[in-house]
Design a protein around this motif. Structure first.
Motif, short mmCIF file in Angstrom:
data_model
loop_
_atom_site.label_atom_id
_atom_site.label_comp_id
_atom_site.label_asym_id
_atom_site.label_seq_id
_atom_site.Cartn_x
_atom_site.Cartn_y
_atom_site.Cartn_z
N ASP A 91 0.83 -1.20 0.00
CA ASP A 91 0.00 0.00 0.00
C ASP A 91 0.87 1.26 0.00
O ASP A 91 0.53 2.25 -0.66
CB ASP A 91 -0.93 -0.01 1.22
CG ASP A 91 -2.34 0.41 0.85
OD1 ASP A 91 -2.84 -0.03 -0.20
OD2 ASP A 91 -2.94 1.19 1.62
N TRP A 92 2.00 1.20 0.70
CA TRP A 92 2.89 2.37 0.69
C TRP A 92 3.66 2.46 -0.63
O TRP A 92 4.00 3.55 -1.07
CB TRP A 92 3.83 2.34 1.89
CG TRP A 92 3.12 2.63 3.18
CD1 TRP A 92 2.94 1.81 4.24
CD2 TRP A 92 2.44 3.85 3.52
NE1 TRP A 92 2.20 2.41 5.23
CE2 TRP A 92 1.89 3.67 4.81
CE3 TRP A 92 2.25 5.06 2.86
CZ2 TRP A 92 1.16 4.67 5.45
CZ3 TRP A 92 1.52 6.07 3.50
CH2 TRP A 92 0.99 5.87 4.77
N VAL A 93 3.93 1.33 -1.26
CA VAL A 93 4.51 1.35 -2.60
C VAL A 93 3.56 2.07 -3.55
O VAL A 93 3.98 2.88 -4.38
CB VAL A 93 4.79 -0.09 -3.11
CG1 VAL A 93 5.10 -0.09 -4.60
CG2 VAL A 93 5.94 -0.71 -2.33
N ARG A 94 2.27 1.79 -3.42
CA ARG A 94 1.25 2.44 -4.26
C ARG A 94 1.27 3.95 -4.06
O ARG A 94 0.97 4.72 -4.99
CB ARG A 94 -0.14 1.90 -3.93
CG ARG A 94 -1.22 2.39 -4.86
CD ARG A 94 -2.59 1.88 -4.45
NE ARG A 94 -2.96 2.37 -3.13
CZ ARG A 94 -4.10 2.08 -2.52
NH1 ARG A 94 -4.96 1.26 -3.09
NH2 ARG A 94 -4.37 2.57 -1.34
N GLU A 95 1.63 4.39 -2.86
CA GLU A 95 1.70 5.82 -2.57
C GLU A 95 3.00 6.45 -3.08
O GLU A 95 3.21 7.65 -2.92
CB GLU A 95 1.58 6.06 -1.06
CG GLU A 95 0.25 5.63 -0.45
CD GLU A 95 -0.90 6.49 -0.95
OE1 GLU A 95 -0.68 7.68 -1.19
OE2 GLU A 95 -2.01 5.94 -1.12
N GLY A 96 3.87 5.65 -3.69
CA GLY A 96 5.10 6.18 -4.27
C GLY A 96 6.25 6.28 -3.29
O GLY A 96 7.25 6.96 -3.58
N LYS A 97 6.14 5.62 -2.14
CA LYS A 97 7.20 5.70 -1.14
C LYS A 97 8.39 4.81 -1.52
O LYS A 97 8.22 3.75 -2.11
CB LYS A 97 6.68 5.27 0.24
CG LYS A 97 5.50 6.08 0.76
CD LYS A 97 5.86 7.54 0.97
CE LYS A 97 4.70 8.32 1.58
NZ LYS A 97 5.02 9.76 1.73
N THR A 98 9.59 5.25 -1.17
CA THR A 98 10.80 4.46 -1.39
C THR A 98 10.94 3.42 -0.28
O THR A 98 10.25 3.49 0.74
CB THR A 98 12.04 5.36 -1.39
OG1 THR A 98 12.20 5.94 -0.08
CG2 THR A 98 11.91 6.48 -2.41
N ASN A 99 11.87 2.48 -0.47
CA ASN A 99 12.13 1.48 0.58
C ASN A 99 12.53 2.16 1.89
O ASN A 99 12.11 1.74 2.97
CB ASN A 99 13.23 0.52 0.14
CG ASN A 99 12.78 -0.42 -0.97
OD1 ASN A 99 11.64 -0.35 -1.40
ND2 ASN A 99 13.66 -1.30 -1.42
#
Length: 265
Positions: A203-211
């Motif tokens: 879900d945070w990947v979907r928000e464009g967050k990096t590792n």
């Protein structure tokens, strides 16, 4: 100068609106409505010709979204992957270093795609694609019957919009694949169950967050985040983050919703 600035502001607003409305597209009829609504306002056209699959090998599926009813033989000429319009445009796009492709079917243009455009009675076209690293889920889009010869600004517009066109078409393909699997009794792709932590990471990947950012949010190391993402890609049978987001979005819509990171926090 003021007129130019005002037009630029309008273009930005239309782009943002087109992007925002594309996010909700999961089914084919939704894509059609979006193409004839938001996309039509931003990039006017008569017919949208799409392809999804391995573009380099010619192993792809072609779809047509048109404002008018097309004769079967015309649609066949458009969608044939070997010598149809979609195949010729993809070949021209690949030969042109995969830059946005502008075509006008004037008599001086003698390449194969513009010759077929003339045969089909299409004067102007604008096309671009998105090639995935492994190629199996690359996409290509051709806007046919644009009202005037495409400009460099039109090319820039389709380039800016390409990630959203790409993800919208992948969501349709994944949704229809999931539906087909359910009808034939195959397991839903989501039965390769993601853990609660994996859902949070995705879900945070979907928000464009990096590792690094996801690690800070979830209080885990970036390496742990990377390991979670690798497991997610394997479970969803995809090769990158964009495909994972597209697949999970389609599955959530199809299966009535799945908990998100915010639901679980």
């Amino acid at each position: 100068m003021k007129d130019s600035l005002a037009q630029e502001q309008v273009d930005v607003q239309l782009l943002l609106f087109t992007i925002e409305t594309s996010i909700r597209v999961v089914k084919r009829f939704q894509f059609f409505l979006w193409a004839q609504g938001s996309l039509q306002t931003f990039l006017p056209h008569e017919t949208l010709l799409c392809a999804c699959g391995d573009l380099d090998r010619g192993n792809f599926r072609a779809l047509v979204f048109s404002r008018s009813v097309l004769a079967p033989e015309i649609e066949a000429q458009m969608t044939n992957p070997v010598d149809g319009l979609i195949g010729r445009l993809i070949e021209d796009w690949r030969n042109g270093a995969r830059e946005p492709l502008a075509r006008s079917s004037g008599p001086r243009n003698r390449d194969s795609s513009t010759a077929l455009l003339r045969t089909l009675g299409i004067e102007h076209a604008l096309a671009h694609g998105c090639r995935e690293a492994r190629g199996e889920q690359s996409t290509f889009f051709a806007l046919l019957g644009v009202p005037a010869a495409p400009t460099s600004q039109d090319a820039r517009h389709i380039e800016l919009l390409m990630p959203n066109l790409h993800l919208a078409l992948l969501r349709i393909v994944e949704f229809e694949r999931a539906e087909s699997g359910e009808r034939t009794g195959r397991r839903s792709p989501f039965q390769a169950t993601l853990s609660g932590r994996e859902l949070q990471v995705l879900d945070w990947v979907r928000e464009g967050k990096t590792n690094q950012e996801i690690g800070q949010i979830l209080d885990i190391s970036p390496l742990t985040v990377k390991n979670h993402i690798q497991k997610i890609l394997r479970k969803l049978d995809v090769t990158n983050r964009a495909q994972a987001v597209a697949r999970i979005t389609a599955l959530r819509a199809h299966e009535g919703g799945v908990e998100t990171a915010r639901d679980m926090s």
